[in-house]
Write a protein that holds these residues in place. Structure first.
Motif, mmCIF file in Angstrom:
data_model
loop_
_atom_site.group_PDB
_atom_site.id
_atom_site.type_symbol
_atom_site.label_atom_id
_atom_site.label_comp_id
_atom_site.label_asym_id
_atom_site.label_seq_id
_atom_site.Cartn_x
_atom_site.Cartn_y
_atom_site.Cartn_z
ATOM 1 N N GLU A 6 9.492 -5.126 6.211
ATOM 2 C CA GLU A 6 9.236 -4.897 4.561
ATOM 3 C C GLU A 6 7.782 -4.298 4.415
ATOM 4 N N SER A 7 7.564 -3.721 3.387
ATOM 5 C CA SER A 7 6.354 -3.237 2.990
ATOM 6 C C SER A 7 6.451 -3.161 1.394
ATOM 7 N N GLY A 8 5.089 -3.175 0.917
ATOM 8 C CA GLY A 8 4.925 -2.612 -0.453
ATOM 9 C C GLY A 8 4.403 -3.749 -1.274
ATOM 10 N N GLY A 9 4.160 -5.009 -0.544
ATOM 11 C CA GLY A 9 3.668 -6.213 -1.242
ATOM 12 C C GLY A 9 2.193 -6.023 -1.641
ATOM 13 N N GLY A 10 1.597 -6.925 -2.353
ATOM 14 C CA GLY A 10 0.266 -6.929 -2.629
ATOM 15 C C GLY A 10 -0.123 -7.629 -3.909
ATOM 16 N N LEU A 11 -1.411 -7.547 -4.523
ATOM 17 C CA LEU A 11 -1.816 -8.311 -5.430
ATOM 18 C C LEU A 11 -1.533 -7.221 -6.838
ATOM 19 N N VAL A 12 -0.922 -8.160 -7.698
ATOM 20 C CA VAL A 12 -0.721 -7.460 -8.951
ATOM 21 C C VAL A 12 -1.159 -8.434 -10.019
ATOM 22 N N GLN A 13 -1.228 -8.016 -11.246
ATOM 23 C CA GLN A 13 -1.433 -8.855 -12.396
ATOM 24 C C GLN A 13 -0.102 -9.147 -13.311
ATOM 25 N N PRO A 14 -0.225 -10.055 -14.015
ATOM 26 C CA PRO A 14 1.048 -10.456 -14.903
ATOM 27 C C PRO A 14 1.534 -9.274 -15.844
ATOM 28 N N GLY A 15 2.663 -9.068 -15.666
ATOM 29 C CA GLY A 15 3.427 -7.874 -16.317
ATOM 30 C C GLY A 15 3.774 -6.628 -15.411
ATOM 31 N N ASP A 16 2.867 -6.507 -14.440
ATOM 32 C CA ASP A 16 2.900 -5.345 -13.547
ATOM 33 C C ASP A 16 4.357 -5.259 -13.003
ATOM 34 N N SER A 17 4.666 -3.976 -12.479
ATOM 35 C CA SER A 17 5.878 -3.697 -11.581
ATOM 36 C C SER A 17 5.452 -3.448 -9.966
ATOM 37 N N LEU A 18 6.270 -3.781 -9.248
ATOM 38 C CA LEU A 18 6.181 -3.476 -8.035
ATOM 39 C C LEU A 18 7.580 -2.953 -7.269
ATOM 40 N N ALA A 92 5.088 -15.259 -4.042
ATOM 41 C CA ALA A 92 5.941 -15.587 -2.949
ATOM 42 C C ALA A 92 5.654 -14.528 -1.745
ATOM 43 N N THR A 93 6.224 -15.026 -0.355
ATOM 44 C CA THR A 93 6.607 -13.908 0.443
ATOM 45 C C THR A 93 7.978 -13.421 0.145
ATOM 46 N N TYR A 94 8.166 -12.254 0.099
ATOM 47 C CA TYR A 94 9.470 -11.879 -0.013
ATOM 48 C C TYR A 94 9.856 -11.058 1.282
ATOM 49 N N TYR A 95 11.179 -11.669 1.795
ATOM 50 C CA TYR A 95 11.726 -11.518 2.896
ATOM 51 C C TYR A 95 13.055 -10.675 2.726
ATOM 52 N N GLU A 112 21.819 -13.283 9.129
ATOM 53 C CA GLU A 112 21.615 -13.400 10.393
ATOM 54 C C GLU A 112 20.358 -12.784 11.129
ATOM 55 N N TYR A 113 19.768 -11.616 10.449
ATOM 56 C CA TYR A 113 18.477 -11.167 10.884
ATOM 57 C C TYR A 113 17.587 -11.167 9.682
ATOM 58 N N TRP A 114 16.299 -11.372 10.022
ATOM 59 C CA TRP A 114 15.261 -11.551 9.132
ATOM 60 C C TRP A 114 13.874 -10.709 9.583
ATOM 61 N N GLY A 115 13.351 -10.020 8.516
ATOM 62 C CA GLY A 115 12.148 -9.441 8.775
ATOM 63 C C GLY A 115 10.868 -10.586 8.623
ATOM 64 N N ARG A 116 9.717 -10.113 8.662
ATOM 65 C CA ARG A 116 8.596 -10.970 8.661
ATOM 66 C C ARG A 116 7.971 -11.286 7.264
ATOM 67 N N GLY A 117 8.503 -10.522 6.442
ATOM 68 C CA GLY A 117 7.974 -10.728 5.097
ATOM 69 C C GLY A 117 6.903 -9.811 4.489
ATOM 70 N N THR A 118 6.735 -9.655 3.377
ATOM 71 C CA THR A 118 5.598 -8.937 2.542
ATOM 72 C C THR A 118 5.271 -10.014 1.261
ATOM 73 N N LEU A 119 3.777 -10.247 1.204
ATOM 74 C CA LEU A 119 3.362 -11.183 0.400
ATOM 75 C C LEU A 119 3.237 -10.293 -1.028
#
Length: 124
Positions: A6-18, A92-95, A112-119
């Protein structure tokens, strides 16, 4: 056998998109149905969305349907989750998770298979 990154997580403000991404390797991408799940610290993982390997049918919990969109790019072996109008409760952490089946349940036990997640952190 299968790797999900996974990639693309980060800190955003309410109302933002990601948009977060899940790169798949180890098996032909078309073999895998893929889902996005999320979990806060100390909480069980819950389904956000899933997409089938065969017909591309998607699943969303009703309360997420208007703000979350799952898609897959077969040429890039990548699954995306577009998140709009994010709120603090979405933090959350998104997996990314996958299963070698088109007949599956979109729940954590069905994968069956899982990534490590992106916060993803939504905070003002």
């Amino acid at each position: 056998q299968v790797q999900l990154v996974e990639s693309g997580g980060g800190l955003v403000q309410p109302g933002d998109s990601l948009r977060v991404s899940c790169a798949v390797s180890g098996l032909p991408f078309s073999y895998l149905s893929v889902g996005w799940f999320r979990g806060a610290p100390g909480a069980k993982r819950e389904a956000v969305s899933c997409i089938s390997r065969s017909d591309g049918i998607t699943y969303y919990p009703e309360y997420m349907k208007d703000r979350f969109t799952i898609s897959r790019d077969n040429a890039k072996s990548t699954v995306y989750l577009q998140m709009n109008n994010l709120q603090p409760e979405d933090t959350a952490t998104y997996y990314c998770a996958a299963v070698e089946s088109s007949d599956y349940g979109c729940y954590s036990g069905g994968m069956e298979y899982w990534g490590r997640g992106t916060l993803v952190t939504v905070s003002s």
